[in-house]
Design a protein around this motif. Structure first.
Motif, PDB file in Angstrom:
ATOM      1  N   LEU A 137      27.470 -17.518 -30.055  1.00  0.00           N
ATOM      2  CA  LEU A 137      28.889 -17.663 -29.720  1.00  0.00           C
ATOM      3  C   LEU A 137      29.376 -16.492 -28.871  1.00  0.00           C
ATOM      4  CD1 LEU A 137      30.338 -19.001 -33.092  1.00  0.00           C
ATOM      5  CD2 LEU A 137      30.283 -20.215 -30.906  1.00  0.00           C
ATOM      6  N   GLN A 138      28.785 -15.314 -29.067  1.00  0.00           N
ATOM      7  CA  GLN A 138      29.155 -14.138 -28.287  1.00  0.00           C
ATOM      8  C   GLN A 138      28.423 -14.082 -26.947  1.00  0.00           C
ATOM      9  OE1 GLN A 138      31.661 -11.993 -29.287  1.00  0.00           O
ATOM     10  NE2 GLN A 138      31.888 -13.559 -30.868  1.00  0.00           N
ATOM     11  N   GLY A 139      27.525 -15.030 -26.711  1.00  0.00           N
ATOM     12  CA  GLY A 139      26.834 -15.098 -25.429  1.00  0.00           C
ATOM     13  C   GLY A 139      25.694 -14.122 -25.262  1.00  0.00           C
ATOM     14  N   ARG A 140      25.113 -13.620 -26.368  1.00  0.00           N
ATOM     15  CA  ARG A 140      24.076 -12.587 -26.259  1.00  0.00           C
ATOM     16  C   ARG A 140      22.672 -13.153 -26.075  1.00  0.00           C
ATOM     17  NH1 ARG A 140      26.921 -10.241 -30.535  1.00  0.00           N
ATOM     18  NH2 ARG A 140      28.498  -8.830 -29.744  1.00  0.00           N
ATOM     19  N   PHE A 141      22.471 -14.415 -26.417  1.00  0.00           N
ATOM     20  CA  PHE A 141      21.144 -15.013 -26.285  1.00  0.00           C
ATOM     21  C   PHE A 141      21.251 -16.346 -25.560  1.00  0.00           C
ATOM     22  CE2 PHE A 141      20.911 -12.419 -30.176  1.00  0.00           C
ATOM     23  CZ  PHE A 141      19.838 -11.597 -29.846  1.00  0.00           C
ATOM     24  N   ASP A 142      20.168 -16.718 -24.909  1.00  0.00           N
ATOM     25  CA  ASP A 142      20.138 -18.026 -24.245  1.00  0.00           C
ATOM     26  C   ASP A 142      20.041 -19.142 -25.277  1.00  0.00           C
ATOM     27  OD1 ASP A 142      20.088 -17.057 -21.493  1.00  0.00           O
ATOM     28  OD2 ASP A 142      18.064 -16.351 -21.945  1.00  0.00           O
ATOM     29  N   LEU A 143      19.140 -18.975 -26.239  1.00  0.00           N
ATOM     30  CA  LEU A 143      18.889 -20.003 -27.242  1.00  0.00           C
ATOM     31  C   LEU A 143      18.770 -19.371 -28.625  1.00  0.00           C
ATOM     32  CD1 LEU A 143      15.966 -21.895 -25.420  1.00  0.00           C
ATOM     33  CD2 LEU A 143      18.373 -22.574 -25.423  1.00  0.00           C
ATOM     34  N   ALA A 144      19.084 -20.145 -29.652  1.00  0.00           N
ATOM     35  CA  ALA A 144      18.766 -19.770 -31.032  1.00  0.00           C
ATOM     36  C   ALA A 144      18.063 -20.953 -31.664  1.00  0.00           C
ATOM     37  CB  ALA A 144      20.021 -19.406 -31.810  1.00  0.00           C
ATOM     38  N   ILE A 145      16.953 -20.684 -32.333  1.00  0.00           N
ATOM     39  CA  ILE A 145      16.159 -21.744 -32.962  1.00  0.00           C
ATOM     40  C   ILE A 145      16.094 -21.408 -34.447  1.00  0.00           C
ATOM     41  CG2 ILE A 145      13.989 -23.018 -32.881  1.00  0.00           C
ATOM     42  CD1 ILE A 145      13.691 -21.717 -30.015  1.00  0.00           C
ATOM     43  N   ILE A 146      16.836 -22.162 -35.237  1.00  0.00           N
ATOM     44  CA  ILE A 146      17.205 -21.729 -36.579  1.00  0.00           C
ATOM     45  C   ILE A 146      17.480 -22.926 -37.490  1.00  0.00           C
ATOM     46  CG2 ILE A 146      18.238 -19.514 -35.889  1.00  0.00           C
ATOM     47  CD1 ILE A 146      20.902 -20.957 -35.630  1.00  0.00           C
ATOM     48  N   THR A 147      17.875 -22.628 -38.730  1.00  0.00           N
ATOM     49  CA  THR A 147      18.417 -23.656 -39.615  1.00  0.00           C
ATOM     50  C   THR A 147      19.807 -24.016 -39.117  1.00  0.00           C
ATOM     51  OG1 THR A 147      17.214 -22.746 -41.517  1.00  0.00           O
ATOM     52  CG2 THR A 147      19.065 -24.219 -41.989  1.00  0.00           C
ATOM     53  N   LEU A 148      20.047 -25.301 -38.910  1.00  0.00           N
ATOM     54  CA  LEU A 148      21.332 -25.735 -38.366  1.00  0.00           C
ATOM     55  C   LEU A 148      22.413 -25.697 -39.438  1.00  0.00           C
ATOM     56  CD1 LEU A 148      20.195 -28.742 -36.150  1.00  0.00           C
ATOM     57  CD2 LEU A 148      20.633 -26.379 -35.465  1.00  0.00           C
ATOM     58  N   ALA A 149      23.624 -25.384 -39.021  1.00  0.00           N
ATOM     59  CA  ALA A 149      24.752 -25.293 -39.947  1.00  0.00           C
ATOM     60  C   ALA A 149      25.129 -26.668 -40.477  1.00  0.00           C
ATOM     61  CB  ALA A 149      25.954 -24.654 -39.240  1.00  0.00           C
ATOM     62  N   LEU A 150      25.722 -26.686 -41.678  1.00  0.00           N
ATOM     63  CA  LEU A 150      26.169 -27.945 -42.259  1.00  0.00           C
ATOM     64  C   LEU A 150      27.286 -28.543 -41.428  1.00  0.00           C
ATOM     65  CD1 LEU A 150      26.159 -27.010 -46.067  1.00  0.00           C
ATOM     66  CD2 LEU A 150      24.323 -27.971 -44.668  1.00  0.00           C
ATOM     67  N   GLU A 151      28.130 -27.698 -40.826  1.00  0.00           N
ATOM     68  CA  GLU A 151      29.194 -28.150 -39.936  1.00  0.00           C
ATOM     69  C   GLU A 151      29.039 -27.428 -38.602  1.00  0.00           C
ATOM     70  OE1 GLU A 151      32.987 -27.614 -41.755  1.00  0.00           O
ATOM     71  OE2 GLU A 151      32.512 -28.862 -43.491  1.00  0.00           O
ATOM     72  N   GLN A 152      28.920 -28.199 -37.535  1.00  0.00           N
ATOM     73  CA  GLN A 152      28.631 -27.631 -36.223  1.00  0.00           C
ATOM     74  C   GLN A 152      29.896 -27.142 -35.526  1.00  0.00           C
ATOM     75  OE1 GLN A 152      25.370 -27.341 -34.673  1.00  0.00           O
ATOM     76  NE2 GLN A 152      26.700 -25.926 -33.624  1.00  0.00           N
ATOM     77  N   ASP A 153      29.841 -25.946 -34.951  1.00  0.00           N
ATOM     78  CA  ASP A 153      30.937 -25.410 -34.163  1.00  0.00           C
ATOM     79  C   ASP A 153      31.029 -26.183 -32.847  1.00  0.00           C
ATOM     80  OD1 ASP A 153      32.353 -23.619 -32.223  1.00  0.00           O
ATOM     81  OD2 ASP A 153      32.385 -22.253 -33.937  1.00  0.00           O
ATOM     82  N   SER A 154      32.234 -26.584 -32.462  1.00  0.00           N
ATOM     83  CA  SER A 154      32.429 -27.398 -31.263  1.00  0.00           C
ATOM     84  C   SER A 154      32.065 -26.651 -29.981  1.00  0.00           C
ATOM     85  CB  SER A 154      33.876 -27.885 -31.181  1.00  0.00           C
ATOM     86  OG  SER A 154      34.766 -26.776 -31.110  1.00  0.00           O
ATOM     87  N   ARG A 155      31.974 -25.325 -30.059  1.00  0.00           N
ATOM     88  CA  ARG A 155      31.634 -24.538 -28.875  1.00  0.00           C
ATOM     89  C   ARG A 155      30.135 -24.501 -28.611  1.00  0.00           C
ATOM     90  NH1 ARG A 155      34.549 -19.180 -30.760  1.00  0.00           N
ATOM     91  NH2 ARG A 155      33.724 -20.025 -32.736  1.00  0.00           N
ATOM     92  N   LEU A 156      29.360 -25.068 -29.514  1.00  0.00           N
ATOM     93  CA  LEU A 156      27.908 -25.015 -29.397  1.00  0.00           C
ATOM     94  C   LEU A 156      27.320 -26.394 -29.146  1.00  0.00           C
ATOM     95  CD1 LEU A 156      27.047 -22.648 -32.388  1.00  0.00           C
ATOM     96  CD2 LEU A 156      27.332 -22.039 -29.988  1.00  0.00           C
ATOM     97  N   LYS A 157      26.206 -26.416 -28.426  1.00  0.00           N
ATOM     98  CA  LYS A 157      25.402 -27.622 -28.307  1.00  0.00           C
ATOM     99  C   LYS A 157      24.210 -27.479 -29.243  1.00  0.00           C
ATOM    100  CE  LYS A 157      26.593 -29.059 -23.608  1.00  0.00           C
ATOM    101  NZ  LYS A 157      26.084 -29.362 -22.240  1.00  0.00           N
ATOM    102  N   SER A 158      23.942 -28.520 -29.999  1.00  0.00           N
ATOM    103  CA  SER A 158      22.906 -28.465 -31.020  1.00  0.00           C
ATOM    104  C   SER A 158      21.859 -29.542 -30.774  1.00  0.00           C
ATOM    105  CB  SER A 158      23.548 -28.656 -32.407  1.00  0.00           C
ATOM    106  OG  SER A 158      22.564 -28.708 -33.404  1.00  0.00           O
ATOM    107  N   HIS A 159      20.594 -29.182 -30.954  1.00  0.00           N
ATOM    108  CA  HIS A 159      19.480 -30.108 -30.770  1.00  0.00           C
ATOM    109  C   HIS A 159      18.636 -30.095 -32.042  1.00  0.00           C
ATOM    110  CE1 HIS A 159      20.374 -30.084 -26.409  1.00  0.00           C
ATOM    111  NE2 HIS A 159      20.619 -28.808 -26.609  1.00  0.00           N
ATOM    112  N   ASN A 160      18.650 -31.201 -32.764  1.00  0.00           N
ATOM    113  CA  ASN A 160      17.874 -31.298 -34.002  1.00  0.00           C
ATOM    114  C   ASN A 160      16.404 -31.495 -33.653  1.00  0.00           C
ATOM    115  OD1 ASN A 160      16.816 -32.022 -36.542  1.00  0.00           O
ATOM    116  ND2 ASN A 160      18.833 -32.703 -37.200  1.00  0.00           N
ATOM    117  N   LEU A 161      15.551 -30.588 -34.107  1.00  0.00           N
ATOM    118  CA  LEU A 161      14.141 -30.624 -33.737  1.00  0.00           C
ATOM    119  C   LEU A 161      13.227 -31.026 -34.885  1.00  0.00           C
ATOM    120  CD1 LEU A 161      14.040 -27.352 -31.602  1.00  0.00           C
ATOM    121  CD2 LEU A 161      14.119 -29.706 -30.759  1.00  0.00           C
TER     122      LEU A 161
END
Length: 298
Positions: A137-161
């Motif tokens: 959200l602060q723009g420090r990384f290009d991508l994050a590959i992690i456990t996805l949140a239960l509720e997605q922030d509208s400012r983010l694009k999420s890809h379930n892998l």
């Protein structure tokens, strides 16, 4: 206004420390202090109040912070856009990942990507999933590959892998290991070893217990699943772990419940265009979404 000075200012404001900011930027502390002194001289206003070892933003510093973050973000975006005009896959690819995903899912993909695009500098950081969300959200990384949140922030694009199937487990010597047809209420009588309560995994398990009006008694906490696995293996409680990391040191408890699936995936900021390297890495992950590469064992 020098962007290096702004980088130093933002790093200090976010870490709360000149030394921590120096470590983040791979600089010496005197170098960080000099940059702030030059910035304060240029703005003709102090940016930090220094009280002993504590620092705090002045009113001028508070005004500058949001502007500085925006300026740095725009400069980075401009650099990426110009570099990508060449159509080449090069430059730096910054990725934040959780320890579990980074150790047990990503290695084959990182290996293939670095083989295909050796001119890309991989900048990999291991963070808790919740911290990685904040950093994206602060723009420090290009991508994050992690456990996805239960509720997605509208400012983010999420890809379930992937989906991590979670199991209730304990050491073979644990009192629960010999019992059949367990209910969540039976687990409530014994302490659990879990990630911190603010993590997405523990929130998922807490909701499950709430649906059956059962109490989740957390006796010990660690955000590293391999550490939890060790603590469970020596009989310090029961826990919930992904099937992928289980072995003979633990047994799956016979608990009556629906399968627990934890979504893992990739996120990036919706207002930050992906550079060529990030786009290619995401394509690599999505290509094998339904047939992931074999797990890497430590």
């Amino acid at each position: 206004m020098d962007t290096q000075h702004l980088q130093a200012f933002v790093a200090i404001a976010e870490t709360g420390s000149f030394s921590a900011a120096a470590e983040r930027l791979h600089l010496t502390q005197p170098a960080i202090s000099k940059r702030i002194a030059l910035l304060e001289e240029q703005l003709k206003s102090p940016l930090f109040d220094r009280i002993g070892r504590q620092i705090a933003l002045t009113q001028a510093g508070q005004v500058l912070l949001s502007k500085a973050i925006l300026i740095l973000s725009e400069v980075t975006a401009a650099q990426r856009a110009i570099a990508d005009l060449k159509g080449e896959v090069e430059g730096k690819l910054s990725i934040a990942t959780s320890h579990h995903v980074g150790l047990h899912y990503l290695p084959p993909f990182l290996r293939e990507f670095s083989t295909q695009f050796p001119q890309v500098k991989l900048d990999l950081h291991f963070l808790d999933s919740e911290q990685a969300y904040y950093e994206i959200l602060q723009g420090r990384f290009d991508l994050a590959i992690i456990t996805l949140a239960l509720e997605q922030d509208s400012r983010l694009k999420s890809h379930n892998l992937w989906h991590d199937q979670l199991h209730f487990v304990a050491a073979p010597t644990h009192p629960l290991a010999a019992q059949q047809n367990l209910q969540l209420a039976d687990l409530s009588r014994h302490p659990a070893v879990m990630p911190d309560t603010n993590t997405y995994t523990t929130q998922l398990i807490s909701k499950l217990f709430e649906t059956q009006a059962a109490t989740l008694d957390i006796g010990m906490v660690s955000n590293h699943l391999d550490t939890i696995k060790m603590l469970l293996s020596i009989g310090l409680g029961w826990g919930v772990l992904p099937k992928r990391i289980l072995d003979s040191e633990l047994v799956i408890l016979n608990v009556a419940h629906e399968p627990i699936m934890r979504p893992l995936g990739c996120i990036h900021h919706s207002q930050r265009s992906l550079n060529n390297a990030a786009s290619m890495f995401l394509q690599l992950l999505q290509r094998d979404q339904h047939q992931p590469l074999p797990p890497t064992h430590q």
